[in-house]
Design a protein around this motif. Structure first.
Motif, PDB file in Angstrom:
ATOM      1  N   VAL A 154       0.839  -1.195   0.000  1.00  0.00           N
ATOM      2  CA  VAL A 154       0.000   0.000   0.000  1.00  0.00           C
ATOM      3  C   VAL A 154       0.875   1.245   0.000  1.00  0.00           C
ATOM      4  N   LYS A 155       0.291   2.339  -0.468  1.00  0.00           N
ATOM      5  CA  LYS A 155       0.939   3.632  -0.382  1.00  0.00           C
ATOM      6  C   LYS A 155       0.929   4.100   1.067  1.00  0.00           C
ATOM      7  N   GLN A 156       2.091   4.513   1.564  1.00  0.00           N
ATOM      8  CA  GLN A 156       2.187   4.926   2.954  1.00  0.00           C
ATOM      9  C   GLN A 156       1.337   6.158   3.228  1.00  0.00           C
ATOM     10  N   ALA A 157       1.198   7.032   2.251  1.00  0.00           N
ATOM     11  CA  ALA A 157       0.474   8.276   2.464  1.00  0.00           C
ATOM     12  C   ALA A 157      -1.034   8.115   2.412  1.00  0.00           C
ATOM     13  N   THR A 158      -1.524   7.227   1.528  1.00  0.00           N
ATOM     14  CA  THR A 158      -2.967   7.133   1.310  1.00  0.00           C
ATOM     15  C   THR A 158      -3.577   5.797   1.687  1.00  0.00           C
ATOM     16  N   GLY A 159      -2.770   4.750   1.787  1.00  0.00           N
ATOM     17  CA  GLY A 159      -3.304   3.416   2.053  1.00  0.00           C
ATOM     18  C   GLY A 159      -3.828   2.724   0.818  1.00  0.00           C
TER      19      GLY A 159
END
Length: 438
Positions: free
Chosen positions: A81-86
């Motif tokens: 997953v993207k760390q910033a958005t999930g």
């Protein structure tokens, strides 16, 4: 040695007042729920770690991560997953193994996208069913509530309901359908359940509200948090939803958590229970390879397929002599086969039995050290650069046979070795070579 003590009247008065206050405290404040416990179906922490290097592309089957103590186990279905958005990146990956350093994770399928260092996180949310059990001090009636409060979410900790955090349990959308209430071994159905996701500095909560009916004081109550079906004083169909926190304590030391339960309404009661999560233990073992090879003879008159159900050849040993593990005697050869037809060949056979624990099986190669010849006279069986198919058809005068040669017959035979047949075929062609060595 002599000790003396003195108390002022004022101090003695304070002590007396304190004792009186303690003595006259309301039972509702001095006694909490009895025998409270929280049992989780797995105490394994969730695993989550940012990537420590860029992935090599969509077809790569491994990723490098930071060693923060996260353990990914074989058969885990992990996500990137993207760390910033999930937001998800690529495929759900099936974990095959993790290196001893915990810095490389190998997968059974392709990542499906280019994963990026630090920007993307490999995570495995470990979900559990919680069974909160206690004995009530006071009755629960209509509109009364039971509230389970988990540790608060620390500032800066990620707060994605379907992903693990490092400071609390994520409720992950649990609702009435996944909650069951058991009252003294009976199913209590007249309630509703709601969940509250945390924000920085607040706690996730599950609140159970009695719709009608009552639970008597002194009842043994069990709350199944993450259960679809209850029967026979047990959860028979679990739907683990509450996500365990990630590991923060040093390896081998558990993370300790406190969960509070409170009764609200006509009577109030509170209690706190402690539980721990601790990392999984990786078990390793090395299995030595084994290989057993047995050669057995086949008696005269028995079919070549004797003892090998995978062999489709129906020819029988016809030499008049039993073969053994170390000797194959073709007996008296009445007529040398030739390319245009000839006598029914002399056939003998051995049964080869191979067993191994190797995951890729075994490879067996049979070779003849030389042509079949009579050293005294130099007589040699005919040879050909393009040997005919063996065994042939038509019998005497119509069959075409190898002049001399070996061929396999069995279910395990590699199909590239047989003459167009499937596995187990008895039809095969000799390897071609120089005329004198076929």
């Amino acid at each position: 040695m002599l000790f003396s003590y003195s108390f002022s009247l004022k101090r003695l008065l304070y002590i007396s007042i304190a004792l009186l206050c303690l003595y006259f405290l309301s039972p509702r404040q001095s006694f909490a729920f009895l025998n409270i416990s929280d049992t989780v179906t797995t105490s394994r922490p969730s695993a989550a770690s940012p990537l420590s290097a860029n992935g090599t592309g969509s077809t790569n089957t491994e990723l490098s991560i930071y060693n923060n103590g996260s353990r990914f186990l074989a058969s885990d279905s992990a996500r990137i997953v993207k760390q910033a958005t999930g937001a998800s990146v690529g495929n759900t990956v099936r974990v095959s193994s993790q290196s001893a350093s915990l810095q490389t994770v190998f997968f059974g399928n392709q990542v499906g996208a280019t994963a990026l260092k630090d920007a993307d996180v490999l995570l495995m949310p470990v979900t559990a069913m919680h069974t909160v059990a206690f004995k009530t001090s006071y009755a629960l009636n209509a509109t009364d509530t039971l509230t389970i409060t988990f540790p608060f979410l620390t500032t800066g900790d990620s707060n994605v309901p379907a992903s693990p955090s490092a400071s609390t349990f994520q409720i992950n959308g649990i609702a009435t359908a996944q909650v069951k209430v058991e009252d003294d071994g009976a199913n209590f159905t007249t309630f509703s359940a709601t969940s509250t996701n945390p924000t920085a500095g607040t706690s996730p909560r599950i609140t159970i509200t009695i719709s009608s009916g009552s639970i008597a004081a002194g009842s043994t109550v069990k709350l199944y948090l993450g259960c679809d079906t209850w029967a026979g004083a047990a959860c028979t169909v679990q739907t683990p939803r509450i996500i365990n926190p990630t590991k923060t304590a040093v390896a081998g030391t558990s993370d300790a958590w406190k969960i509070a339960i409170a009764q609200g309404g006509g009577a109030t009661d509170t209690a706190t229970v402690a539980l721990a999560t601790v990392e999984s233990v990786t078990l390793r073992a090395t299995v030595d390879p084994t290989l057993t090879f047995i050669i057995s003879g086949i008696n005269n008159g028995q079919q070549v397929s004797n003892g090998n159900a995978g062999c489709s050849m129906t020819s029988s040993v016809n030499t008049g002599i039993n073969s053994s593990a170390t000797d194959v005697n073709f007996g008296v050869v009445q007529q040398t086969p030739n390319t245009t037809g000839g006598a029914v060949p002399n056939v003998s056979a051995q049964l080869l039995t191979v067993t191994t624990n190797g995951p890729n099986g075994y490879s067996l190669t049979a070779t003849a050290s030389s042509s079949l010849l009579m050293p005294e006279t130099g007589f040699i069986f005919n040879a050909s650069l393009t040997p005919a198919s063996f065994p042939g058809t038509g019998g005497i005068g119509g069959g075409k046979y190898h002049f001399f040669g070996l061929h396999p017959c069995g279910q395990e035979v590699n199909t590239s070795w047989v003459n167009g047949g499937g596995a187990g075929s008895s039809d095969c062609t000799m390897q071609t070579g120089a005329a004198g060595s076929n």
